[in-house]
Design a protein around this motif. Structure first.
Motif, PDB file in Angstrom:
ATOM      1  N   THR A 102       0.830  -1.192   0.000  1.00 32.17           N
ATOM      2  CA  THR A 102       0.000   0.000   0.000  1.00 32.17           C
ATOM      3  C   THR A 102       0.865   1.242   0.000  1.00 32.17           C
ATOM      4  O   THR A 102       2.049   1.206   0.321  1.00 32.17           O
ATOM      5  N   ILE A 103       0.241   2.331  -0.326  1.00 26.85           N
ATOM      6  CA  ILE A 103       0.925   3.622  -0.352  1.00 26.85           C
ATOM      7  C   ILE A 103       1.010   4.246   1.033  1.00 26.85           C
ATOM      8  O   ILE A 103       1.805   5.149   1.258  1.00 26.85           O
ATOM      9  N   ILE A 104       0.219   3.741   1.982  1.00 27.07           N
ATOM     10  CA  ILE A 104       0.175   4.309   3.324  1.00 27.07           C
ATOM     11  C   ILE A 104       1.565   4.255   3.940  1.00 27.07           C
ATOM     12  O   ILE A 104       2.208   3.214   3.966  1.00 27.07           O
ATOM     13  N   GLY A 105       2.050   5.402   4.400  1.00 29.41           N
ATOM     14  CA  GLY A 105       3.368   5.480   5.005  1.00 29.41           C
ATOM     15  C   GLY A 105       4.116   6.700   4.517  1.00 29.41           C
ATOM     16  O   GLY A 105       3.542   7.616   3.920  1.00 29.41           O
ATOM     17  N   THR A 106       5.418   6.713   4.752  1.00 27.93           N
ATOM     18  CA  THR A 106       6.261   7.850   4.403  1.00 27.93           C
ATOM     19  C   THR A 106       7.250   7.435   3.325  1.00 27.93           C
ATOM     20  O   THR A 106       7.902   6.400   3.434  1.00 27.93           O
ATOM     21  N   TRP A 107       7.355   8.271   2.278  1.00 28.15           N
ATOM     22  CA  TRP A 107       8.179   7.989   1.109  1.00 28.15           C
ATOM     23  C   TRP A 107       9.065   9.191   0.795  1.00 28.15           C
ATOM     24  O   TRP A 107       8.610  10.321   0.854  1.00 28.15           O
ATOM     25  N   GLU A 108      10.315   8.926   0.431  1.00 29.84           N
ATOM     26  CA  GLU A 108      11.237   9.993   0.036  1.00 29.84           C
ATOM     27  C   GLU A 108      11.519   9.902  -1.459  1.00 29.84           C
ATOM     28  O   GLU A 108      11.772   8.818  -1.987  1.00 29.84           O
ATOM     29  N   VAL A 109      11.476  11.049  -2.133  1.00 34.51           N
ATOM     30  CA  VAL A 109      11.788  11.089  -3.563  1.00 34.51           C
ATOM     31  C   VAL A 109      13.293  10.920  -3.726  1.00 34.51           C
ATOM     32  O   VAL A 109      14.078  11.711  -3.216  1.00 34.51           O
ATOM     33  N   THR A 110      13.705   9.866  -4.439  1.00 32.95           N
ATOM     34  CA  THR A 110      15.132   9.588  -4.643  1.00 32.95           C
ATOM     35  C   THR A 110      15.560   9.788  -6.089  1.00 32.95           C
ATOM     36  O   THR A 110      16.749   9.778  -6.383  1.00 32.95           O
ATOM     37  N   GLY A 111      14.603   9.950  -6.983  1.00 34.48           N
ATOM     38  CA  GLY A 111      14.932  10.166  -8.391  1.00 34.48           C
ATOM     39  C   GLY A 111      13.847  10.990  -9.060  1.00 34.48           C
ATOM     40  O   GLY A 111      12.672  10.882  -8.732  1.00 34.48           O
ATOM     41  N   ASP A 112      14.266  11.853 -10.000  1.00 37.13           N
ATOM     42  CA  ASP A 112      13.318  12.709 -10.706  1.00 37.13           C
ATOM     43  C   ASP A 112      13.923  13.026 -12.069  1.00 37.13           C
ATOM     44  O   ASP A 112      14.993  13.611 -12.154  1.00 37.13           O
ATOM     45  N   THR A 113      13.240  12.633 -13.141  1.00 33.78           N
ATOM     46  CA  THR A 113      13.786  12.838 -14.482  1.00 33.78           C
ATOM     47  C   THR A 113      13.370  14.168 -15.096  1.00 33.78           C
ATOM     48  O   THR A 113      13.701  14.429 -16.245  1.00 33.78           O
ATOM     49  N   SER A 114      12.668  15.000 -14.346  1.00 31.34           N
ATOM     50  CA  SER A 114      12.263  16.294 -14.913  1.00 31.34           C
ATOM     51  C   SER A 114      13.492  17.155 -15.164  1.00 31.34           C
ATOM     52  O   SER A 114      14.506  17.034 -14.482  1.00 31.34           O
ATOM     53  N   ASP A 115      13.381  18.011 -16.157  1.00 24.43           N
ATOM     54  CA  ASP A 115      14.530  18.872 -16.487  1.00 24.43           C
ATOM     55  C   ASP A 115      14.331  20.286 -15.957  1.00 24.43           C
ATOM     56  O   ASP A 115      14.946  21.224 -16.436  1.00 24.43           O
ATOM     57  N   GLU A 116      13.504  20.433 -14.934  1.00 30.07           N
ATOM     58  CA  GLU A 116      13.284  21.734 -14.333  1.00 30.07           C
ATOM     59  C   GLU A 116      14.476  22.104 -13.453  1.00 30.07           C
ATOM     60  O   GLU A 116      15.243  21.254 -13.035  1.00 30.07           O
ATOM     61  N   GLU A 117      14.628  23.396 -13.182  1.00 27.23           N
ATOM     62  CA  GLU A 117      15.677  23.827 -12.260  1.00 27.23           C
ATOM     63  C   GLU A 117      15.484  23.180 -10.904  1.00 27.23           C
ATOM     64  O   GLU A 117      16.413  22.745 -10.264  1.00 27.23           O
ATOM     65  N   TYR A 118      14.234  23.155 -10.466  1.00 27.37           N
ATOM     66  CA  TYR A 118      13.921  22.546  -9.178  1.00 27.37           C
ATOM     67  C   TYR A 118      13.330  21.167  -9.426  1.00 27.37           C
ATOM     68  O   TYR A 118      12.339  21.028 -10.123  1.00 27.37           O
ATOM     69  N   ASN A 119      13.971  20.149  -8.910  1.00 32.14           N
ATOM     70  CA  ASN A 119      13.343  18.828  -8.984  1.00 32.14           C
ATOM     71  C   ASN A 119      12.926  18.430  -7.578  1.00 32.14           C
ATOM     72  O   ASN A 119      13.187  19.138  -6.620  1.00 32.14           O
ATOM     73  N   GLY A 129       4.527  18.111 -22.967  1.00 32.42           N
ATOM     74  CA  GLY A 129       3.988  16.840 -23.438  1.00 32.42           C
ATOM     75  C   GLY A 129       4.896  15.644 -23.191  1.00 32.42           C
ATOM     76  O   GLY A 129       4.584  14.532 -23.615  1.00 32.42           O
ATOM     77  N   LYS A 130       6.026  15.842 -22.506  1.00 33.04           N
ATOM     78  CA  LYS A 130       6.968  14.750 -22.242  1.00 33.04           C
ATOM     79  C   LYS A 130       6.568  13.979 -20.985  1.00 33.04           C
ATOM     80  O   LYS A 130       5.958  14.520 -20.077  1.00 33.04           O
ATOM     81  N   ASP A 131       6.956  12.700 -20.956  1.00 35.55           N
ATOM     82  CA  ASP A 131       6.760  11.873 -19.768  1.00 35.55           C
ATOM     83  C   ASP A 131       7.967  11.991 -18.848  1.00 35.55           C
ATOM     84  O   ASP A 131       9.116  11.961 -19.308  1.00 35.55           O
ATOM     85  N   TYR A 132       7.706  12.122 -17.564  1.00 41.77           N
ATOM     86  CA  TYR A 132       8.746  12.186 -16.549  1.00 41.77           C
ATOM     87  C   TYR A 132       8.455  11.141 -15.480  1.00 41.77           C
ATOM     88  O   TYR A 132       7.302  10.760 -15.279  1.00 41.77           O
ATOM     89  N   THR A 133       9.502  10.687 -14.797  1.00 42.73           N
ATOM     90  CA  THR A 133       9.352   9.660 -13.769  1.00 42.73           C
ATOM     91  C   THR A 133       9.957  10.140 -12.462  1.00 42.73           C
ATOM     92  O   THR A 133      11.062  10.703 -12.453  1.00 42.73           O
ATOM     93  N   MET A 134       9.237   9.887 -11.393  1.00 45.28           N
ATOM     94  CA  MET A 134       9.755  10.122 -10.043  1.00 45.28           C
ATOM     95  C   MET A 134       9.861   8.759  -9.358  1.00 45.28           C
ATOM     96  O   MET A 134       8.967   7.932  -9.486  1.00 45.28           O
ATOM     97  N   THR A 135      10.952   8.547  -8.639  1.00 41.35           N
ATOM     98  CA  THR A 135      11.155   7.326  -7.877  1.00 41.35           C
ATOM     99  C   THR A 135      11.133   7.680  -6.405  1.00 41.35           C
ATOM    100  O   THR A 135      11.801   8.628  -5.993  1.00 41.35           O
ATOM    101  N   LEU A 136      10.363   6.931  -5.633  1.00 40.02           N
ATOM    102  CA  LEU A 136      10.243   7.163  -4.208  1.00 40.02           C
ATOM    103  C   LEU A 136      10.603   5.894  -3.442  1.00 40.02           C
ATOM    104  O   LEU A 136      10.259   4.796  -3.872  1.00 40.02           O
ATOM    105  N   LYS A 137      11.293   6.061  -2.329  1.00 42.16           N
ATOM    106  CA  LYS A 137      11.698   4.943  -1.491  1.00 42.16           C
ATOM    107  C   LYS A 137      10.971   5.035  -0.156  1.00 42.16           C
ATOM    108  O   LYS A 137      10.898   6.118   0.430  1.00 42.16           O
ATOM    109  N   ARG A 138      10.413   3.904   0.301  1.00 46.69           N
ATOM    110  CA  ARG A 138       9.703   3.913   1.579  1.00 46.69           C
ATOM    111  C   ARG A 138      10.684   4.208   2.710  1.00 46.69           C
ATOM    112  O   ARG A 138      11.741   3.582   2.827  1.00 46.69           O
ATOM    113  N   VAL A 139      10.320   5.174   3.546  1.00 50.29           N
ATOM    114  CA  VAL A 139      11.119   5.535   4.699  1.00 50.29           C
ATOM    115  C   VAL A 139      10.517   4.903   5.960  1.00 50.29           C
ATOM    116  O   VAL A 139      11.231   4.401   6.818  1.00 50.29           O
ATOM    117  N   LYS A 140       9.188   4.931   6.070  1.00 49.52           N
ATOM    118  CA  LYS A 140       8.477   4.341   7.221  1.00 49.52           C
ATOM    119  C   LYS A 140       7.248   3.629   6.714  1.00 49.52           C
ATOM    120  O   LYS A 140       6.599   4.010   5.820  1.00 49.52           O
TER     121      LYS A 140
END
Length: 137
Positions: free
Chosen positions: A36-53, A126-137
């Motif tokens: 399940t998604i219930i819990g705490t997750w940290e973003v560890t990867g982001d393929t967006s090309d924005e200044e702020y990811n 219109g591009k696809d981007y991916t974020m990767t999250l790792k369970r912390v708790k």
């Protein structure tokens, strides 16, 4: 005497069978709830090309469909409440960041209850981007 022993063994066999059958359903239910998604997750990867990811951002999802997004930027640590919905087969998540834009749709997958991927299409380019999250708790 043999009849009494036979009845006693039959009763023990029935009791053992009931115990084994009662436990088998519990395992299946645990497997369904563990991814399940219930819990705490940290973003560890982001393929967006924005200044702020979003790398380093922390998402906490509660069972009532609300959550918390925490991040650090130039002005320090900040947080915001979020609302989320998940489709029936757990492949799409809709998140409302309460910024007035409404719910954002992302394709979602959870692997081994420890790694989650979100894929989304940017409305501007219109591009696809991916974020990767790792369970912390």
């Amino acid at each position: 005497m043999k009849t009494l022993r036979f009845i006693g063994m039959a009763v023990i066999a029935v009791i053992m069978s009931v115990n084994f059958m009662a436990c088998s359903d519990d395992d299946d239910e645990d497997d369904k709830q563990s991814n399940t998604i219930i819990g705490t997750w940290e973003v560890t990867g982001d393929t967006s090309d924005e200044e702020y990811n979003d790398i380093g951002d922390i998402y906490t999802f509660y069972s009532d469909g609300t959550g918390l997004l925490e991040w650090v930027d130039n002005s320090g640590k900040d947080s915001s409440t979020i609302t989320y919905k998940i489709n029936s087969d757990n492949t799409i998540i809709y998140i409302d960041y309460e910024d007035g834009d409404g719910f954002e749709e992302m394709r979602m997958s959870i692997t081994d209850n420890a790694l989650m991927k979100w894929t989304y299409t940017d409305e501007e380019d219109g591009k696809d981007y991916t974020m990767t999250l790792k369970r912390v708790k």
